[in-house]
Design an enzyme around this catalytic site. Structure first.
Site, PDB file in Angstrom:
ATOM      1  N   GLY A   1     -21.397 -40.999  -1.393  1.00 36.50           N
ATOM      2  CA  GLY A   1     -21.314 -40.282  -2.665  1.00 36.50           C
ATOM      3  C   GLY A   1     -20.069 -40.710  -3.430  1.00 36.50           C
TER       4      GLY A   1
ATOM      5  N   LYS B   1     -25.929 -26.610   3.234  1.00 35.83           N
ATOM      6  CA  LYS B   1     -24.504 -26.737   3.573  1.00 35.83           C
ATOM      7  C   LYS B   1     -24.167 -25.937   4.824  1.00 35.83           C
ATOM      8  CE  LYS B   1     -22.569 -29.506   0.487  1.00 35.83           C
ATOM      9  NZ  LYS B   1     -22.001 -30.788   0.898  1.00 35.83           N
TER      10      LYS B   1
ATOM     11  N   GLY C   1     -19.478 -39.980  -7.126  1.00 42.32           N
ATOM     12  CA  GLY C   1     -19.476 -38.591  -7.587  1.00 42.32           C
ATOM     13  C   GLY C   1     -18.065 -38.140  -7.952  1.00 42.32           C
TER      14      GLY C   1
ATOM     15  N   ASP D   1     -22.968 -45.490  -2.377  1.00 46.79           N
ATOM     16  CA  ASP D   1     -23.558 -44.559  -3.345  1.00 46.79           C
ATOM     17  C   ASP D   1     -24.968 -45.033  -3.671  1.00 46.79           C
ATOM     18  OD1 ASP D   1     -22.033 -42.297  -5.338  1.00 46.79           O
ATOM     19  OD2 ASP D   1     -24.027 -42.969  -5.942  1.00 46.79           O
ATOM     20  N   ILE D   2     -25.811 -44.078  -4.047  1.00 51.53           N
ATOM     21  CA  ILE D   2     -27.183 -44.454  -4.422  1.00 51.53           C
ATOM     22  C   ILE D   2     -27.201 -45.061  -5.826  1.00 51.53           C
ATOM     23  CG2 ILE D   2     -27.852 -42.193  -5.375  1.00 51.53           C
ATOM     24  CD1 ILE D   2     -30.507 -42.790  -3.565  1.00 51.53           C
TER      25      ILE D   2
ATOM     26  N   TYR E   1     -29.415 -25.628  -1.542  1.00 54.27           N
ATOM     27  CA  TYR E   1     -28.131 -26.310  -1.330  1.00 54.27           C
ATOM     28  C   TYR E   1     -27.226 -25.499  -0.388  1.00 54.27           C
ATOM     29  CZ  TYR E   1     -23.435 -27.934  -2.888  1.00 54.27           C
ATOM     30  OH  TYR E   1     -22.148 -28.385  -2.963  1.00 54.27           O
TER      31      TYR E   1
ATOM     32  N   ASP F   1     -29.139 -45.788  -0.034  1.00 54.11           N
ATOM     33  CA  ASP F   1     -29.519 -44.404   0.225  1.00 54.11           C
ATOM     34  C   ASP F   1     -29.053 -44.005   1.634  1.00 54.11           C
ATOM     35  OD1 ASP F   1     -30.883 -42.027   0.513  1.00 54.11           O
ATOM     36  OD2 ASP F   1     -32.773 -42.798  -0.313  1.00 54.11           O
ATOM     37  N   ILE F   2     -28.478 -42.817   1.756  1.00 57.30           N
ATOM     38  CA  ILE F   2     -28.051 -42.376   3.096  1.00 57.30           C
ATOM     39  C   ILE F   2     -29.258 -42.059   3.989  1.00 57.30           C
ATOM     40  CG2 ILE F   2     -25.731 -41.573   2.495  1.00 57.30           C
ATOM     41  CD1 ILE F   2     -26.887 -38.717   2.326  1.00 57.30           C
TER      42      ILE F   2
HETATM   43  C1  AKB Z   1     -22.442 -26.445  -7.383  1.00 58.67           C
HETATM   44  O1  AKB Z   1     -22.307 -25.761  -8.412  1.00 58.67           O
HETATM   45  O2  AKB Z   1     -23.506 -26.680  -6.818  1.00 58.67           O
HETATM   46  C2  AKB Z   1     -21.192 -26.987  -6.746  1.00 58.67           C
HETATM   47  C3  AKB Z   1     -20.711 -26.058  -5.693  1.00 58.67           C
HETATM   48  C4  AKB Z   1     -20.180 -24.733  -6.061  1.00 58.67           C
HETATM   49  O3  AKB Z   1     -20.753 -26.416  -4.552  1.00 58.67           O
HETATM   50  N1  AKB Z   1     -20.177 -27.188  -7.719  1.00 58.67           N
END
Ligand code: AKB
Length: 341
Positions: free
Chosen positions: A10, A159, A13, A36-37, A155, A55-56
């Site tokens: 990444g 995580k 980023g 990075d992609i 997400y 790509d990872i």
């Molecule tokens: C997002 O908004 O997805 C990120 C985060 C808070 O991890 N900036």
């Protein structure tokens, strides 16, 4: 002989930009491979030893990297952020979870080959938290690492699971094997709040209204925030985000009481950010058009975080409180950036 190197995924980023600059400025001894992609911006490509576009999820590509380099440290930054992930949740799961497993596998393979642990630095996020409702969010004391781990986004789920995977690869990998290999990975993770950089704009996140407001004002463009004015979450200026990663990387392993740490700098409402922006850019036109879906996501994130473990274990402290972040770092650099264009 393979060349020893650090791998940054990444790399193009927001955090990748900040980290690669920092590694360069600090004169880091190890060559850096930027993966990075997407194409990597020239200013970053010029600071690293090798740029790999890929790509990872491409394990053949990762195998090739392992055949060419002895990877000493992995900064695994690649991820689909919280807003983008909601549009394609299964694809986000593949990138965020399977991509992380692929990198953890690289780390453990490398560790076994060289007979020494590989450091694995992983940014997690406030998205791992899920406050039950707005009253609970506003009334809660600063939230600790183990509280409210009920994320409502793909997400956030990704995580928190990757945090557990890191702990598993760190301490329990193949625990039933006849002989235990002493060489594994040294997994270290910080949970970032919303990040604000003077150099790059985030894309696909839900904390993006903070940085977007400032960049729009500096470009003299009107901006409608996608959240209510009273929306509050913790934020951090990018140099502090990079500082935290470096401090955690350098901390002696014996000082770590956990593998995953909260970190924070300052908590501000959208309106408090807008007031600061209007004071610096009096022509700024900032309005509010809350998007119900994105609002719900930000409302599920804590207003304040408890980062006392990071302070105690590896000396974390933020250099940029709100005044310093806006007045000394963000406003001058962002103003200059757009004036120069
Ligand atoms: C997002 O908004 O997805 C990120 C985060 C808070 O991890 N900036």
């Amino acid at each position: 002989m393979r060349k020893k190197a650090s791998l940054v995924t990444g790399a193009n980023g927001e955090v990748g930009h900040g980290l690669i600059r920092q590694l360069h400025e600090a004169g880091d001894k190890l060559p850096v491979i930027a993966l990075d992609i997407n194409q990597v911006d020239d200013e970053i490509a010029n600071l690293v030893d090798d740029v790999v576009i890929g790509d990872i999820l491409d394990t053949a590509l990762l195998d090739k990297l392992m055949s060419e380099y002895e990877i000493d440290t992995i900064y695994h930054l690649a991820a689909l952020l919280s807003t983008r992930a909601e549009f394609t949740p299964e694809a986000a799961h593949r990138v965020n979870v399977q991509g992380t497993i692929n990198l953890l596998h690289v780390a453990i393979e490398q560790a076994r080959w060289r007979g020494q642990p590989v450091k694995f630095l992983f940014p997690s996020s406030i998205a791992v938290f899920g406050m039950p409702d707005l009253d609970a969010k506003m009334d809660a004391p600063p939230v600790g690492e183990d509280d409210y781990i009920t994320p409502i986004t793909m997400y956030g789920c990704n995580k928190v699971y990757c945090e557990h995977l890191g702990r598993y690869y760190n301490s329990h990998y193949r625990q039933l094997a006849q002989s235990q290999d002493p060489h594994g990975i040294d997994f270290r993770c910080v949970r970032y709040p919303g990040l604000i950089s003077a150099v790059t704009l985030p894309s696909g996140g839900t904390s993006d209204y903070g940085p977007e407001m400032i960049h729009a004002a500096a470009k003299n463009e009107p901006y409608q925030a996608f959240v209510r004015p009273d929306t509050i979450i913790p934020f951090m200026a990018m140099p502090d985000a990079i500082k935290a990663l470096m401090l955690l990387k350098e901390a002696p392993e014996t000082s770590l009481t956990r593998r995953v740490y909260n970190i924070t700098s300052f908590s501000l409402s959208a309106e408090q950010i807008a007031e600061r922006v209007k004071a610096a850019f009096p022509q700024a036109q900032i309005g509010y058009e809350p998007s119900p879906g994105r609002q719900k996501i930000v409302d599920s994130w804590p207003a304040r975080l408890d980062d006392s473990a990071a302070r105690a274990d590896w000396g974390w402290s933020s250099d940029f409180d709100a005044d310093a972040a806006f007045n000394d770092y963000l406003f001058p650099a962002i103003r200059q950036r757009y004036q120069a264009q």
